[in-house]
Design an enzyme around this catalytic site. Structure first.
Site, PDB file in Angstrom:
ATOM      1  N   ALA A  95       0.805  -1.241   0.074  1.00 18.41           N
ATOM      2  CA  ALA A  95      -0.026   0.003  -0.076  1.00 18.41           C
ATOM      3  C   ALA A  95       0.970   1.277   0.029  1.00 18.41           C
ATOM      4  O   ALA A  95       1.907   1.139   0.885  1.00 18.41           O
ATOM      5  CB  ALA A  95      -0.983  -0.001   1.103  1.00 18.41           C
ATOM      6  N   SER A  96       0.425   2.186  -0.676  1.00 18.84           N
ATOM      7  CA  SER A  96       0.942   3.643  -0.653  1.00 18.84           C
ATOM      8  C   SER A  96       2.573   3.449  -0.935  1.00 18.84           C
ATOM      9  O   SER A  96       3.083   2.675  -2.029  1.00 18.84           O
ATOM     10  CB  SER A  96       0.630   4.426   0.440  1.00 18.84           C
ATOM     11  OG  SER A  96       1.130   5.476   0.357  1.00 18.84           O
ATOM     12  N   THR A  97       3.179   4.079   0.088  1.00 15.72           N
ATOM     13  CA  THR A  97       4.835   4.230  -0.036  1.00 15.72           C
ATOM     14  C   THR A  97       5.559   2.891   0.286  1.00 15.72           C
ATOM     15  O   THR A  97       6.531   2.537   0.153  1.00 15.72           O
ATOM     16  CB  THR A  97       5.222   5.171   0.707  1.00 15.72           C
ATOM     17  OG1 THR A  97       4.813   4.942   2.252  1.00 15.72           O
ATOM     18  CG2 THR A  97       4.867   6.442   0.232  1.00 15.72           C
ATOM     19  N   GLY A  99       4.670   0.386  -1.957  1.00  8.40           N
ATOM     20  CA  GLY A  99       4.809  -0.199  -3.278  1.00  8.40           C
ATOM     21  C   GLY A  99       6.298  -0.458  -3.880  1.00  8.40           C
ATOM     22  O   GLY A  99       6.369  -1.750  -4.149  1.00  8.40           O
ATOM     23  N   VAL A 122       2.760   3.781  -4.441  1.00 10.86           N
ATOM     24  CA  VAL A 122       3.757   4.372  -5.177  1.00 10.86           C
ATOM     25  C   VAL A 122       4.889   3.598  -5.849  1.00 10.86           C
ATOM     26  O   VAL A 122       5.004   2.239  -5.561  1.00 10.86           O
ATOM     27  CB  VAL A 122       4.723   5.077  -4.235  1.00 10.86           C
ATOM     28  CG1 VAL A 122       5.954   5.923  -5.128  1.00 10.86           C
ATOM     29  CG2 VAL A 122       3.893   6.283  -3.357  1.00 10.86           C
TER      30      VAL A 122
END
Length: 202
Positions: A95-97, A99, A122
């Site tokens: 999830a999110s950073t 990635g 990301v």
């Protein structure tokens, strides 16, 4: 939903992690304003028969920040965690950073990954929109300040959820606020409230 928190040491560095639920293992790599106490989606996965393993990424929670020297090193620790837990394969969610770590793990250890999901992740090197944004974000989310930022946002959400969401929504969608609001369900407002209450990087 009960959650167990533990840590293990490998090569003199510590990796903190939490496990929620029982069943098929899911390795969940959290985003930037979180740690192994991540809330979003974890309960739902556990209720649907999964055991969700959430390591605190390098520098978050009680995990040694030296683990984050490279994606290679960070992901080697996630593999050691799976070995420690005697798990051969996982469903991987990044999830999110989280990635980049998820992409590296899935591409370099495909034999350990049963499925791979990028969740609002990301996928390229992160760049702030401007120098001002970069300086502001580094200030607001400094380890000694971020708890007060999230506490303030949580209070604002309780007092005026519509106003708080209107300020945050443009960062997550290209839709207009009115379009997003029309699609919101009652549970979405509840989850938004929980997000602002529990987000902390530590």
């Amino acid at each position: 939903m009960e959650r167990g928190i533990a840590s293990f040491t490998y090569s003199d560095f510590t990796l903190e992690y939490a496990i929620t639920g029982e069943g098929e293992p899911v390795l969940y790599l959290h985003g930037g304003h979180s740690n192994c106490l991540e809330q979003l989606g974890i309960e739902e996965l556990a209720q649907n028969g999964y055991s969700v393993i959430v390591p605190s990424r390098a520098g978050y929670g009680q995990t040694s920040r030296q683990i984050g020297k490279s994606l290679e090193k960070a992901c080697s620790f996630y593999i050691e965690l799976l070995n420690e837990l005697n798990i051969d394969k996982v469903h991987l969610i990044a999830a999110s950073t989280g990635g980049p770590s998820g992409i590296y793990l899935a591409s370099h250890y495909p034999e350990r990954v049963q499925s791979f999901t990028l969740q609002g992740a990301v996928t390229k090197p992160w760049q702030e929109a401007s120098v001002r944004d970069a300086v502001l974000s580094r200030f607001l989310f400094h380890p000694f300040i971020e708890r007060f930022v999230w506490r303030s946002l949580s209070s604002l959400t309780r007092f005026s959820p519509d106003y708080a969401f209107k300020k945050i929504a443009p960062a997550y969608s290209t839709l207009s606020y009115e379009e997003i609001k029309q699609r919101m369900l009652a549970r979405d407002w509840y989850l938004f409230d929980r997000m602002t209450e529990f987000q902390r990087s530590g």
